[in-house]
Scaffold this active site. Sequence first.
Site, short mmCIF file in Angstrom:
data_model
loop_
_atom_site.label_atom_id
_atom_site.label_comp_id
_atom_site.label_asym_id
_atom_site.label_seq_id
_atom_site.Cartn_x
_atom_site.Cartn_y
_atom_site.Cartn_z
CB CYS A 2 -13.80 5.92 -12.72
SG CYS A 2 -13.83 5.46 -10.97
CB SER A 53 -10.61 1.18 -5.61
OG SER A 53 -11.11 0.25 -6.54
CB ILE A 55 -14.60 6.14 -1.10
CG1 ILE A 55 -13.82 7.43 -0.82
CG2 ILE A 55 -15.64 5.91 0.00
CD1 ILE A 55 -14.69 8.67 -0.80
N GLY A 365 -3.65 23.18 -5.84
CA GLY A 365 -4.10 24.56 -5.68
C GLY A 365 -4.68 25.15 -6.94
#
Length: 637
Positions: A2, A53, A55, A365
């Site tokens: 966000c 969004s 979760i 990574g």
Amino acid sequence: MCGLAGILVGRADEPGARAGLLERMNAAQAHRGPDQSGAHHEARVSLGHQRLSIIDLAAGQQPLANEDGDVLTVYNGEIYNHEPLRRELQERGHRFRTRCDTEVIVHAWEEWGERCVERLRGMFSLAVWDRRRGRLFLARDRLGIKPLCYAELPDGRLLFASEIKALLACPELPRTLDPAAVEEYFAFGYVPEPRSLFAAVRKLPPGHTLTVTPGLPLGEPRQYWDVAFEADPAWGEEAAAEALLERLREAVRLRMAADVPLGAFLSGGVDSSAVTALMSELSDRPVDACSIGFGERRYDEAEHARAVAGHLGLRHHLDTVEPERFALIDELARLYDEPFADSSALPTYEVSRLTRCRVTVALSGDGGDELLAGYRRYRGYAREQRLRGRLPAPLRRAVFGPLGRCYPKADWAPRALRGKATFQALAADPVTGYLRSVALLDDASRRRLFSGRLRGELQGYHAGEVLRRHAAATHAPERDPVAFAQYLDLKTWLPGDILTKVDRASMAHALEVRVPLLDHQLVEWAATLPSSLKVRGGEGKYLLKRALEPRLPRGALYRRKQGFELPVAEWLRGPLRGRLRGAVLGERLADSGLFDPGCLRRLVDEHQAGRANHARALWSLLMFESFLRQRVEEVAV
């Protein structure tokens, strides 16, 4: 992922007067969270949020408050241990209305106050407004994965946001450039925390918090986390390799939680291959892995990524793009809000764009080189330190210092005859020696480049103070040069370059990137490993490669490190030739008064005639000019 924004006023006023500014601040960061926009206004504070969004898609809108509505938060990131924290807080009597990680923050603040960040495991920048205490709390994660910047205006207002462009939405924000930040940019290729190129804007350093009380002077940030490089000699190779793999597996598992499509960046190098290999073990279906290839074979790693994907049975998505996306130069200046001289920002932007077409969250990574000593410069620095350690510092300075100044520079000569750099290295102290190994432009080059006016404004300030400040606080002993260099990189290069590059490039496409190798518990554990398990026989990341041998092809583990390299020197003599001359020798850099015109012309002429390779200096100037052009109405020089 966000974008957050906010305004704190020293004296209570009419919230409606702030609504327009907060709306513009939110809009400036809409790319970070295109799913929802939120705002909250009250007497002393306005909070804004742009949500991507990930979760609990149906709930978790921000700003989010506790049950009583007197504690509110806006935040950017992911708290990977939110479920056990939720259970602990519920046992202490807190009531939850959603299952999103954001709500954990407000209750953690209620329970533990400023120490709540010590309980969070993840990546985050956050703001908490506590109406009862009349206090604003700002915090940034330990490694600096997520950004947070702020500025105090002359009228006492405090602005804060995820990106500088949101602060620039306020016309009253002073636009004057910071001379010290210009010096730091041309030394490092980015502006390290806490400075920004704008004198009025500060970046909250990683692992720090800032508590603000309306109407009181703005204090200094407080450090809540550091890492101690204290090697445990009891670690044996087999036990350490097994422990590393187990800890990395846990870090990957925590970062695979999402209610949206999830995949991975795959370059074919050791770090991204390690992450995708463990994702495959933890997933009940093939992992979506995204790679980018270049048309020019010399810079193309697609073959290595394809080999790893086939070995692991990944669902591999490979796109080929031409590296000469020169239009991105101006786009990058807009995205980064400051000049940013790492040319690999271009392919990082491209791989983020291509990945977002398929997934919303990607694991990468990043951080492996800093965590487990993968950079070649660590080995070079360690060799130099061993040489320096054989002679007393006063003798080295007295003998090799004058030789380094007098000996001619001969980059064109065979390595054995390049005595100037060797003499300068031997005369240096540990911090100066490391700055020489990472500097974009050395001291003499910066002195020649800068105008007399800028040198005067610097008043003797030197970019090496950035490293000295961290070296003074380090728990990495100078007697272990690899650990010492790792610590300095974790404090500067990692947040200032690597993580900034990935955050801005990915968030430009509303793609969330998670970095398992920078799990702070894994970082703390890795700091206990002896350097002999990280670097051995000229091989960096030795322990990680050793641990992965049963899982990955040897070609992926032991080939020469490549990275997102680009033919910048050739571009500046070829397709970018005209643009380079127009930018570096044009009015904008000349009118800035920051540079010596004769030096600018010499750099361009010598490089384009093939008499010297000034690609690093010229690329950094090209990005600086693009920054000035993007901000021409906002910058005062």
